[in-house]
Motif scaffolding. Structure first.
Motif, short mmCIF file in Angstrom:
data_model
loop_
_atom_site.label_atom_id
_atom_site.label_comp_id
_atom_site.label_asym_id
_atom_site.label_seq_id
_atom_site.Cartn_x
_atom_site.Cartn_y
_atom_site.Cartn_z
N ALA A 160 0.81 -1.22 0.00
CA ALA A 160 0.00 0.00 0.00
C ALA A 160 0.85 1.26 0.00
O ALA A 160 0.54 2.23 -0.70
CB ALA A 160 -0.93 0.01 1.20
N THR A 161 1.92 1.27 0.79
CA THR A 161 2.71 2.49 0.97
C THR A 161 4.06 2.45 0.27
O THR A 161 4.73 3.46 0.17
CB THR A 161 2.97 2.74 2.46
N PHE A 162 4.49 1.26 -0.15
CA PHE A 162 5.81 1.02 -0.72
C PHE A 162 6.93 1.34 0.26
O PHE A 162 8.07 1.59 -0.12
CB PHE A 162 6.01 1.77 -2.05
N ALA A 163 6.60 1.32 1.56
CA ALA A 163 7.62 1.51 2.58
C ALA A 163 8.53 0.28 2.61
O ALA A 163 8.05 -0.86 2.57
CB ALA A 163 6.98 1.71 3.95
N ALA A 164 9.83 0.51 2.65
CA ALA A 164 10.80 -0.58 2.67
C ALA A 164 10.84 -1.24 4.05
O ALA A 164 10.46 -0.63 5.05
CB ALA A 164 12.18 -0.06 2.30
N ASN A 165 11.31 -2.47 4.09
CA ASN A 165 11.46 -3.24 5.32
C ASN A 165 10.18 -3.30 6.15
O ASN A 165 10.19 -3.02 7.34
CB ASN A 165 12.61 -2.69 6.17
N PRO A 166 9.06 -3.66 5.51
CA PRO A 166 7.81 -3.70 6.25
C PRO A 166 7.77 -4.86 7.25
O PRO A 166 8.48 -5.85 7.09
CB PRO A 166 6.76 -3.90 5.17
N THR A 167 6.97 -4.70 8.27
CA THR A 167 6.70 -5.79 9.20
C THR A 167 5.44 -6.48 8.71
O THR A 167 4.44 -5.81 8.44
CB THR A 167 6.47 -5.24 10.62
N PHE A 168 5.48 -7.78 8.59
CA PHE A 168 4.35 -8.51 8.06
C PHE A 168 3.58 -9.20 9.18
O PHE A 168 4.16 -9.65 10.16
CB PHE A 168 4.80 -9.59 7.07
N SER A 169 2.29 -9.29 8.97
CA SER A 169 1.44 -10.11 9.82
C SER A 169 0.60 -10.97 8.88
O SER A 169 0.50 -10.67 7.69
CB SER A 169 0.57 -9.24 10.72
N PRO A 170 -0.01 -12.04 9.38
CA PRO A 170 -0.82 -12.89 8.49
C PRO A 170 -1.86 -12.05 7.76
O PRO A 170 -2.51 -11.17 8.34
CB PRO A 170 -1.48 -13.87 9.46
N GLY A 171 -1.97 -12.27 6.47
CA GLY A 171 -2.91 -11.54 5.65
C GLY A 171 -2.37 -10.25 5.07
O GLY A 171 -3.08 -9.56 4.34
N SER A 172 -1.13 -9.91 5.37
CA SER A 172 -0.54 -8.68 4.84
C SER A 172 -0.34 -8.77 3.34
O SER A 172 -0.09 -9.84 2.80
CB SER A 172 0.83 -8.43 5.48
N PHE A 173 -0.42 -7.63 2.68
CA PHE A 173 -0.06 -7.55 1.27
C PHE A 173 1.29 -6.86 1.18
O PHE A 173 1.51 -5.83 1.80
CB PHE A 173 -1.09 -6.74 0.48
N PHE A 174 2.19 -7.44 0.41
CA PHE A 174 3.49 -6.83 0.18
C PHE A 174 3.86 -7.04 -1.27
O PHE A 174 3.28 -7.87 -1.96
CB PHE A 174 4.56 -7.39 1.13
#
Length: 85
Positions: free
Chosen positions: A27-41
């Motif tokens: 959504a934001t194209f922020a680098a090094n995102p933290t993922f949780s189940p169901g996240s879109f990356f």
């Protein structure tokens, strides 16, 4: 831990490569995102596929696909749903 695999005609293709900083929040194209189940990356790089493919007709029993055009993404060894390669 991210793993990418691609098969063309049943044969493993050239190794895909994730670009430096290429895994971002979808959504934001922020680098090094933290993922949780169901996240879109999003994953950016090279040699993922030989063509662009979307998930339009690939749902089975209401489940999004985990493979598109021979491409799959594993997160901690588990297949991730794919929307576009």
């Amino acid at each position: 831990y991210y793993a990418l695999q691609q098969e063309l005609d049943g044969q493993r293709a050239a190794a895909p490569a994730i670009a430096n900083g290429g895994v971002v929040n979808a959504a934001t194209f922020a680098a090094n995102p933290t993922f949780s189940p169901g996240s879109f990356f999003s994953v950016f790089g090279s040699n993922f596929s030989t063509r662009i493919t979307q998930w339009s007709n690939d749902f089975v029993d209401g489940q999004a696909p985990t493979t598109l055009d021979g491409v799959r993404v594993l997160v901690d060894g588990q297949p991730a749903y794919l929307s576009l390669v």
